[in-house]
Each structure stands twice: as structure tokens, then as C-alpha cells.
Design a protein around this motif. Sequence first.
Motif, PDB file in Angstrom:
ATOM      1  N   ASP B  34      13.849  21.399  56.651  1.00 14.22           N
ATOM      2  CA  ASP B  34      14.879  22.118  57.397  1.00 14.22           C
ATOM      3  C   ASP B  34      16.033  22.596  56.524  1.00 14.22           C
ATOM      4  OD1 ASP B  34      15.816  19.636  56.861  1.00 14.22           O
ATOM      5  OD2 ASP B  34      16.665  19.286  58.839  1.00 14.22           O
ATOM      6  N   ASP B  36      17.986  21.469  54.158  1.00 11.81           N
ATOM      7  CA  ASP B  36      19.277  20.816  53.945  1.00 11.81           C
ATOM      8  C   ASP B  36      19.267  19.720  52.894  1.00 11.81           C
ATOM      9  OD1 ASP B  36      17.897  18.879  55.302  1.00 11.81           O
ATOM     10  OD2 ASP B  36      19.352  18.631  56.914  1.00 11.81           O
ATOM     11  N   ARG B 171       9.776  15.221  58.154  1.00  8.35           N
ATOM     12  CA  ARG B 171       9.710  16.509  58.820  1.00  8.35           C
ATOM     13  C   ARG B 171       8.499  17.342  58.380  1.00  8.35           C
ATOM     14  NH1 ARG B 171      14.254  18.405  61.349  1.00  8.35           N
ATOM     15  NH2 ARG B 171      15.587  16.767  60.569  1.00  8.35           N
TER      16      ARG B 171
ATOM     17  N   PHE D  78      22.192  20.569  61.145  1.00  6.85           N
ATOM     18  CA  PHE D  78      20.777  20.158  61.179  1.00  6.85           C
ATOM     19  C   PHE D  78      20.539  18.820  60.480  1.00  6.85           C
ATOM     20  CE2 PHE D  78      18.922  24.747  61.606  1.00  6.85           C
ATOM     21  CZ  PHE D  78      19.513  24.841  62.855  1.00  6.85           C
ATOM     22  N   THR D  79      21.570  17.991  60.362  1.00 10.37           N
ATOM     23  CA  THR D  79      21.441  16.712  59.660  1.00 10.37           C
ATOM     24  C   THR D  79      21.974  15.597  60.535  1.00 10.37           C
ATOM     25  OG1 THR D  79      21.745  17.818  57.538  1.00 10.37           O
ATOM     26  CG2 THR D  79      22.147  15.450  57.584  1.00 10.37           C
TER      27      THR D  79
HETATM   28 MG   LIG Z   1      18.013  17.642  58.143  1.00 10.90          MG
END
Ligand SMILES: [Mg+2]
Lengths: 202, 202, 330, 330
Positions: B34, B36, B171, D78-79
Motif C-alpha cells: 500500500d 507506505d 498485505r 493508510f497506516t
Molecule cells: Mg500501510
Amino acid sequence: MLTIQKAQDWMHKTNQYIQDNKAYLTELDQAIGDSDHGINMSRGFQEVENKVESASYDEVSALLKDVAMTLMSKVGGASGPLYGTAFLKMSTAVKGNDTVDQDVMAAGLEAAAQGIQQRGKSTAGEKTMVDVWEPLASWWKEQDEISAENLEAVAKEAMESTKQMEATKGRASYLKEKSVGHIDPGSASSYYLFKALAEVLA
Amino acid sequence: MLTIQKAQDWMHKTNQYIQDNKAYLTELDQAIGDSDHGINMSRGFQEVENKVESASYDEVSALLKDVAMTLMSKVGGASGPLYGTAFLKMSTAVKGNDTVDQDVMAAGLEAAAQGIQQRGKSTAGEKTMVDVWEPLASWWKEQDEISAENLEAVAKEAMESTKQMEATKGRASYLKEKSVGHIDPGSASSYYLFKALAEVLA
Amino acid sequence: MKKVINQPNNVIEDMVKGMALANEAQWQRIEGTNVIRRKELSPGKVGIVSGGGSGHEPAHAGYVGKGMLDAAVVGEVFTSPTPDQIFEAIKAVDQGNGVLLVVKNYTGDVLNFEMAGELAEAEGIRVEQVVVSDDIAVKDSDNTIGRRGVAGTVFVHKTAGAKAEQGASLDEVKASAEKTITQVRSMGMALSPCIVPDAGKPSFHLEEDEMEIGIGIHGEAGTERKKIASAQEIAEELTNHILEDSGLSAGDEVVVMINGMGSTPEMELFIVNGHVNDLLNEKNISIHDTYVGEFMTSLEMAGFSITLLKVDTEIKQLLAEASEAVAFRV
Amino acid sequence: MKKVINQPNNVIEDMVKGMALANEAQWQRIEGTNVIRRKELSPGKVGIVSGGGSGHEPAHAGYVGKGMLDAAVVGEVFTSPTPDQIFEAIKAVDQGNGVLLVVKNYTGDVLNFEMAGELAEAEGIRVEQVVVSDDIAVKDSDNTIGRRGVAGTVFVHKTAGAKAEQGASLDEVKASAEKTITQVRSMGMALSPCIVPDAGKPSFHLEEDEMEIGIGIHGEAGTERKKIASAQEIAEELTNHILEDSGLSAGDEVVVMINGMGSTPEMELFIVNGHVNDLLNEKNISIHDTYVGEFMTSLEMAGFSITLLKVDTEIKQLLAEASEAVAFRV
Ligand SMILES: [Mg+2]
Ligand SMILES: Nc1ncnc2c1ncn2[C@@H]1O[C@H](COP(=O)(O)OP(=O)(O)O)[C@@H](O)[C@H]1O
Ligand SMILES: Nc1ncnc2c1ncn2[C@@H]1O[C@H](COP(=O)(O)OP(=O)(O)O)[C@@H](O)[C@H]1O
Ligand SMILES: [Mg+2]
Ligand SMILES: [Mg+2]
Ligand SMILES: [Mg+2]
């Protein structure tokens, strides 16, 4: 001059021009408006075509009234009530005349041009469809005989004259001086209407 | 072997690698996660650097505990609790030792690798950071003397081995077979950690 | 153009159908029209009708509900609805005490609502019309058609709706609406354009590093196109323009609305809200209440608008009254 | 990247600041944290805490309010938020009767909430955790970490919140939440990606004529990438997948949620809603209630998700209870 048949043809040809130039009218509106004039006119005149093709009339006035009511209820936006008003006034002005001759039509066009101005609280020179209807109606009144060719030319010139105008009415007025350099979309659709009329009368 | 000074340098160098490769780590995470991981690690290790540079410690264990707590509270995501757990277990395992020699460090690394697996309910072969920590800890235990060069090479090879794995944890597991062909982001950040350690020990 | 639609020229029919089904407890589509009305009207109440082009959802159907609108007339995308449809709405909600039309100041809307009003008056229904013109990006001079109606319209729906629900007369309801209109001001900006489904092309073009200040809710060109600035700079620029225009000063009390234009995440709206708060605090203008979200959108345009409504005891009390409208529950 | 922000790595601080100011009557930021809590708790009530990464607004802070959450923990974009922050939220809302954590099924969220729970238990606070996994796009096999939690989470907040407000025990609240979890299923799709501010680049790439079916709310790749279809085809494809997976059949009763992912206009969501209605009617599945709007977004991603919640008397009654949460007022 304008028989019921010719009035029907007029609407048919107008619709063709509008459908063929739907994207162009929308592009004009994209430059100085909200990108919907072609869509609005296309929706409206398609309905006009459907309406007048299927109905039968015993005078031109009745047909024009149907055109008015259809545009009023199908177009929306600024142009819907304005075109609707134009045809409604035209219908009233030519009412009771078996054949709409040149003089009766002159009265019809004048009433239409005035109707637009009243409804829109606008006058010539504000970069709106008035700048086609108003000179066209004046020109018509002055002619001994209407030349189809000249009719088209007058409408075209009127439309093109809006290019250098600064808008003070309609959505384009937000742009002020930046509206200069673009043809007014409503004037362009009005031009197609008169171009179609010229062809029908030729 | 790992003095307080060296442990400080280790964190300093790790932070440098992480900051320099923030975009790369994020790109790896973009492919199978994702987007990050670089951002998370960069935020976390910058705080680790700030923390351990300004504090003074009387044993390595205390420093490692600060690293653990900082990562735990600054990274978030999956990697935060996992790295946090790794350093916490390492800290506990090396506690009470004035100098962290090779054997103590072996115990520390083993505790860390196990901690990650317990917390993450994961084992080797699932395409996660376990695939760097676990082989690295095993290799370390087997060495008579740690060669800095080999340390880096083992970590690198371990990281690269994740490329052909199919993810079943984290993920990337959503992608199933499509996760094959990409290096696992957490393994890449773990590699930088051990590359930094190798340089400090060299 | 990437959209979840069927035929581009059928979006309104498809939308209104799905809309009517989305809130069957409160909403009812008037058959054969694109009018969404309250299922059960409050007996004897002055009716409130609004509407306009589509593409501004949740406006206006989202504000139909007890305490706000009685009916919303849904036009084609960015195109005012027609007089016949508006007339149907008026007839449906009138209970003998007249109907107020809340119209955003665009030529098309004004003309169509005006004509609908004439049709209604001809049938003996009393109709009054108020025209919202809160967008200060447009100069209110003799050479324009005046300011556009944008997000501030929602506060007009709210105060007029509350007043009507209290049992006020048409004139009283109109007076409250007009008071709100004089006290509300907005200004917007955009980062990227929207696409009218049947046009299929973006309504304007901005470079990757450009923004447009003073944009309208149909993508009408704004007052200035320039390099993207920080959230703080943009928030301060818009707020300062509004403050200057409104003459708001220390000691005044306002309600703030940060309105997303379509694709701007709520995250960014909250960031803007923080800066608007800071600036108002600095100027000693107190904030009575805050609304952050999407209230008057422009399809998928990216950008936002700031609205400040100067409040007094009456307006505060009208804002506090219950509302069951889905998009503005109080 | 076009965003209304200041420093890309400071968006969360900026957002939480503006968020706390947006709803001062109900919300309070726990000082020094990114936790938004209810200002006034209902005395003696079991606490409900949720949270996760940012970028899903209005989730989760929008669901903080009487009748839903007591606190939302805001992570970086998103974390998942960190255990210390979650722990602060737990401490703040516990009133001696324990706290339920509502967690979306992602490794990061599960690990951080789990650790926070351990910290709380160590201080003698009773904590239970439920994990929402409604996204049927992910196969629930041994070779994955299981289904993701997406928009259906909002119904878990609602039913757990209502149950707790009724004075139920922690175990009872947990049981209601788990029942909701077993009965809710979702599936989403995207037309265009989102951009994490600090990454600065789109999370994936789709061609101008492509869509992605089964996308996650962080832009995680979906199950299929193909040519854009009509709203009707897409709505039917997603609904059929859900029906198949859930085993819903004639006579069952559901609540429908059509959730916008970020930049998809409400117009399109309503269009989808119409088709979902048609399909469910055809299958004789009755629709108890419908929610159309943005409930669980992915920044500015274009797309939507469909959620079906199978309801019975208990769930219907919990859904009907009052909620003061800004993003889900009942
Ligand atoms: Mg994340
Ligand atoms: N006040 C007015 N008087 C006369 N014509 C007008 C006026 N306002 C707008 N128009 C005409 O209407 C046209 C725009 O029509 P259209 O795009 O269909 O409606 P809208 O502006 O509501 O989107 C303009 O190009 C102009 O010719
Ligand atoms: N169950 C697990 N066990 C061990 N490591 C894991 C597990 N799940 C994820 N990871 C590691 O975490 C990394 C992802 O970290 P990050 O991107 O920061 O968090 P998130 O996945 O929450 O976005 C993966 O690349 C993987 O190495
Ligand atoms: Mg237009
Ligand atoms: Mg990640
Ligand atoms: Mg228009």
C-alpha cells in the motif's frame, strides 16, 4: 410563404443542424459557459422533431406553440425559457392567419425578438442570442422580398458579430473581457435556426 | 563487539540508508502493498536517530529498548509492531551484558527473529521480513567469527530470495501468485539494517 | 471519461430512479417528473421548493426532509430544470399557504423558476422567490448578472425550512431566507475539472501545478489562475476575500462551511478548516458552528469552497431546529 | 500530485487539528495524541474504540458520537495507528466495564490493536477485540491473511455502539458486533487510483478504458482488471458475487450500502443503487434500508463498493437506535 409543411420542414432541418453541431455548440459553451448548450439544444429539438412530425396542425400558429411548449419543457437552462418564449410570442403574433406571409412573419419575428429581451432582461450588444434575433427581425421588416441567401448571410454575420462583444448577460458575463473572442453559443444555435429557415424558404 | 557507541552508529547508519532509500522502499510497497513502507520506516528511524543521539546509556540493552519503544510508537502499520518486537526481544536477550559479544548478539538476534514470528504468526518462506531475520540469525549462530562482508552478503541474499516467493502473510498475500517477482519491502528495510550493522562491525 | 454510468444522455433518469429508492421512508418521486418530494408534508406549512441542475449532489434532493425542503426539482446535468417540472413541485407541496422558491442566481434557474411561479400564480397558488447569490468571486456590478448562488444556498434551505416548520407565513419565511442571503458569502477554488457525462470532455484545463481561484460550481472560470499554494495560503486567501467583502469584524459571530467540490478528500477539507479557524480566531471573529463535508459539489471537480454565514440569535435558533434531511441532519 | 495540503509528511497533524475544531460540541482530541474521543461519555457504558490508517474519512472519527464510537484512533495515511495511541483511547473511554476494539482485518491494525489491548489488560482494563473482514474480493483461505475489513465496518460500529448504549455487557456488545460481522459482505471496484500524499505518486495505474474489480481501500490490487462496463453490468457483477458468497436468498432481508471511494460523484452512486435494487427485487430479497454516500473512502480514488448486511429483528433494532455521530446520524 410559411406553410404548415414548410414550418415542419423548418423544424426538421433545424434539428438536423443542431444534432450535427451538438459537439460544436457544447464546445462554444465550454469556452464561455458551462458546456451544455449543445446537449440542451439537441435534447430539445429532438423532442420538437418527434412532436411536430407526428402531430397534424390546421394552422402554423398551432405548430409554433407546440414548438414553444416542447422547448420550454425539454431544454431547461437559460436557452429553454428564452427559445420557448420566442416561439410562444411568434405563435401568438401569427395566430389566425391562414398563410403566414412575409409581413405576418415579420411581426412574428419581432414579437419573438422582443419576447427574448423581456424574459432575459437583455438588449442587443450583450453577447446573447438577442444579437441574432434582434438584427434579423429588423432586417426582415425592411425587405421588399426576403432573399433566402441574404437571410442566411444576415444571420451568420449577426452570429459572428458576437465574437468581439463582451458579455454582460448570461453565464459568459462572469468572464467579462475574457468573453471577447468567442462566439456566443445561443447565437450560434439561433443561426442554425435561421439557416434552416432560409433553406426552407429558398 | 557491539558497544554502546557502535550501537549508536548502527542506528545512525540504518537511518541514513532508510532515508536515502525511502522512495525505493515505498515503490517496493507500491508493487505488492500500500505504498507506505518507506514512509513508515523513514518516520520511525528518524525518531530513533533523534532519540539515541540525544540520550546517554549505560548498557546496549537500554539503547535497544529505546529503539524498540520508538519504532513501536512511531511506525505503525505491520512493520511497526514487528520491528518494535524484534528490538524489544533483542534488548531483553542482551540485558545485563557489559559488552555484547558475538554469542550474546547471536542470542539477541535469535530472540528478535522469534519475536517477529510470534507476533506476526509467520514463519520463513511467507515473503516477509522473517525471511531476512530468520536466516540471518541462524547463520550468525553458526559462525566462529562474524565477517562483516559475509554478514552483508547473507542479508542481501536473504532479501533477494523473497523475490521469487509467493506471499502468504501481510498485505502482499492478497496478490497471491502475482506477488512473485517483487522483493518484499520489509525484507529490504531489514537488509539495510544488517548492511548498516556490517559496516559498523567492520 | 471514466464514469460509472449507462448511456451518458440517460444519467438523470437513471440517477433519479436510484435516488428515489435510496430513501423511501422520506422521499417520493412525483410520477412522470424529476421531482423528489417529502412523502409526508407538515400540515398547513408554507412549502419550500428548490432545485437546479444536477451534478451538485447532495444538492438539492439531499436537503428534502422535515425542517428543510419539501421538494427538490432535478434538472439535467448543470442545467436548470424546466418550468413544468418546477410547477409540479409547487402544486405538490402547496397546502394553501403558499410556496417559497429558493433559487440560485443563474439566468437559467431564475428564468425557469420565474416562469413556474407565473404558472402557479395563474392557478391561484401564492408563490414567492428568493435568489441566492453568495459567490463573491463574481463582481456584483451592472455589467454582470450578479453573484452566483453556491454552497451558502444550503443555509438558506435550512433557515427557511426551519421558519416554515415553525408555522410562519410565506412573507415571514421569505424574510428569514432573505436575511440569510444577505449574511452569507462564499468563495471556491479548483485543482482539476469535472466532466459533464454527455459532453464527455473536461470542462477546463489546468496544468499539473496550477489551481484556479474563484471557480464556479459548473467549472465557470474563476478570478485567477496560478501556481498551487499551500493549504494555509489558499485557505487564508479565500477567507480574507470573504472577510473583506462581508465587512465581518472583531466580535462578529459566524458559522463556517468547508465544502468539498467532489473529489477532494475530507482530509484536505479538515486541513483547510484548521487554517480558517486560526485566521478567524486571530481576527476575533467567533465561530458558532462548523460544517465540513460535501454540500454543493461539481461532479468530480477537485477543490473546495469556504462559506461564512454571519449569525445572530434568530439565525442561530433556526439552524438549531431539527432537520431530517439526509444530507443535513440536525 | 494535486492536493490542498501543506507539508506532505505533516498531513495527519494538520488534519487532526482541523478535525477536532470541526465538531467541538461532540469531539475532543486527547492532548498529545491523534485520538478523537467523545467529549461526554455515557456513564458506565462499555467503551467502543476503533481506528486505523487515515485516508478513509469520514472513517473513523466521523463515527464518534453517542450511539456509535467513543473514540477513534487516527493513524498515518493508510497506516495503522500505534499501540500507545490506541492505549490512550482505551484508557480515556473505559468506565470500569471494559472496552471493545473494532479492528479492520489488516496485519498492521490487528497487531497494533492487539498490543494496545495487552497494554490495557496489564493495567487491569478488560478489553475485547473483534476483527471485521467483509471484503469478499479476498479468498478466505489458509494462504492469505483473510478478508479485509472495508465499508461494512460502519455497520459494526453502529450495532456495537447501539448495544453498548443500551447498557449491555462487554460480552454482549462483542456478540452483537460478531453477529454483524458474520452477516455483512462487501465488494468494491475502482476507475482511477489514489495518491498517498507523502508518496506523491498514484498507487496504481489503470488505462483510460480500464477498471479494476475487487479493489481494496488502500488501492490493493483487485481480482480482475478489464474494460469499463456499464453501471448496470458493474452493479450486477458485484452484487452477484456478494449474493453467491453470502448465500442470501429469496425471503431474506438486507440493508444496502453504496459507498463512494472518494471522487465518484453521488450521481453515479445513485445510479448504481437503482440497479442493485432491481437485482435484489428480482431475487425477492427485500431491502430494509439503504445508505448511499461516502462512508469508507480511499483518498481520491474513483470507484465504489457495495455492502449487503443481512438483517434480523435484533440488527434492525440496533440500526434504528439513535446515533449522534456526524457521519451516521440516526
Ligand atoms: Mg500501510
Ligand atoms: N439574459 C439573456 N438574454 C438572452 N439570451 C440569453 C440570456 N442569458 C443567456 N442567454 C443565451 O443562452 C445561451 C446559453 O444557453 P445554455 O447554455 O443552454 O444555458 P445555460 O447558460 O443555463 O447553461 C447563451 O449563449 C445566450 O445566447
Ligand atoms: N505477519 C507478518 N510477519 C512478519 N512480517 C510481516 C507480516 N506482515 C507484514 N510483514 C512485513 O511488514 C512489511 C510491510 O510493512 P508496512 O508497509 O510498513 O506495513 P503495512 O503492510 O501495514 O502497510 C512487509 O513487507 C513484511 O515484510
Ligand atoms: Mg450552458
Ligand atoms: Mg505498507
Ligand atoms: Mg447550463
